[in-house]
Design an enzyme around this catalytic site. Structure first.
Site, PDB file in Angstrom:
ATOM      1  N   TYR A   1       0.829  -1.338  -0.193  1.00  0.00           N
ATOM      2  CA  TYR A   1      -0.068   0.098   0.026  1.00  0.00           C
ATOM      3  C   TYR A   1       0.681   1.098   0.071  1.00  0.00           C
ATOM      4  O   TYR A   1       0.298   2.447  -0.080  1.00  0.00           O
ATOM      5  CB  TYR A   1      -1.115   0.174   1.219  1.00  0.00           C
ATOM      6  CG  TYR A   1      -2.059  -1.018   1.220  1.00  0.00           C
ATOM      7  CD1 TYR A   1      -2.919  -1.381   0.329  1.00  0.00           C
ATOM      8  CD2 TYR A   1      -1.655  -2.117   2.192  1.00  0.00           C
ATOM      9  CE1 TYR A   1      -3.703  -2.580   0.339  1.00  0.00           C
ATOM     10  CE2 TYR A   1      -2.421  -3.176   2.236  1.00  0.00           C
ATOM     11  CZ  TYR A   1      -3.557  -3.528   1.457  1.00  0.00           C
ATOM     12  OH  TYR A   1      -4.422  -4.341   1.377  1.00  0.00           O
TER      13      TYR A   1
ATOM     14  N   HIS B   1      -8.647   1.340  -5.910  1.00  0.00           N
ATOM     15  CA  HIS B   1      -7.969   0.452  -4.957  1.00  0.00           C
ATOM     16  C   HIS B   1      -6.347   0.694  -5.278  1.00  0.00           C
ATOM     17  O   HIS B   1      -6.017   0.775  -6.248  1.00  0.00           O
ATOM     18  CB  HIS B   1      -8.120  -1.218  -5.318  1.00  0.00           C
ATOM     19  CG  HIS B   1      -9.259  -1.617  -4.965  1.00  0.00           C
ATOM     20  ND1 HIS B   1      -9.892  -1.864  -3.860  1.00  0.00           N
ATOM     21  CD2 HIS B   1     -10.418  -1.850  -5.945  1.00  0.00           C
ATOM     22  CE1 HIS B   1     -11.349  -2.097  -4.052  1.00  0.00           C
ATOM     23  NE2 HIS B   1     -11.651  -2.171  -5.441  1.00  0.00           N
TER      24      HIS B   1
END
Length: 150
Positions: free
Chosen positions: A26, A103
């Site tokens: 991430y 995302h």
């Protein structure tokens, strides 16, 4: 000057942990940093951008309901709710506001249970795997769609 478009960015569960949680997937930037940069980009496009994050499905649904007739476009990263929340999907459909699904990671290159989305078939588009740039791509695409629809 044309009226400002109003966009809402919604971030789902665990995104408040960005910068700490699995930075290899991430990234190392926090959600606050990402949203601050996105707000600056929105300002340069004459867009009023607000953002909201919650780990609670109920809070996310209520925030979506609050957007009815007040927001022009939604950018949503439903996070883990992507794969589980019919209720969140139904909330988005109930307000009839176009949205992009975003995302940070490429969900299709991850575990099989992450491959299914309850949102992608009703979203204007899906952006995944671009990290924080995915939010910027969604912002630019939303503005483009709004400008071309007026």
């Amino acid at each position: 000057m044309a009226a400002k478009f109003k966009l809402l960015v919604i971030n789902g569960p665990n995104l408040n942990m960005l910068g700490k949680r699995e930075p290899d997937k991430y990234g190392s930037r926090t959600l606050s940093e990402i949203m601050s940069e996105l707000t600056c980009a929105a300002d340069s496009l004459n867009v009023e951008l607000t953002h909201f994050q919650s780990n609670s499905e109920q809070a996310l649904i209520e925030r979506i309901h609050d957007t009815w007739q007040a927001i022009d476009y939604i950018i949503i990263n439903p996070a883990a709710f992507t794969h589980t929340s019919v209720a969140l999907r139904d909330a988005l459909l109930s307000v009839d506001i176009p949205f992009f699904e975003v995302h940070l990671s490429n969900v299709h290159a991850r575990e099989a249970f992450r491959h299914h989305s309850y949102f992608s078939d009703v979203a204007q588009g899906v952006i995944c795997g671009l990290g924080a740039m995915g939010y910027h791509a969604a912002l630019e695409a939303a503005v483009n769609q709004l400008q071309n629809s007026n």
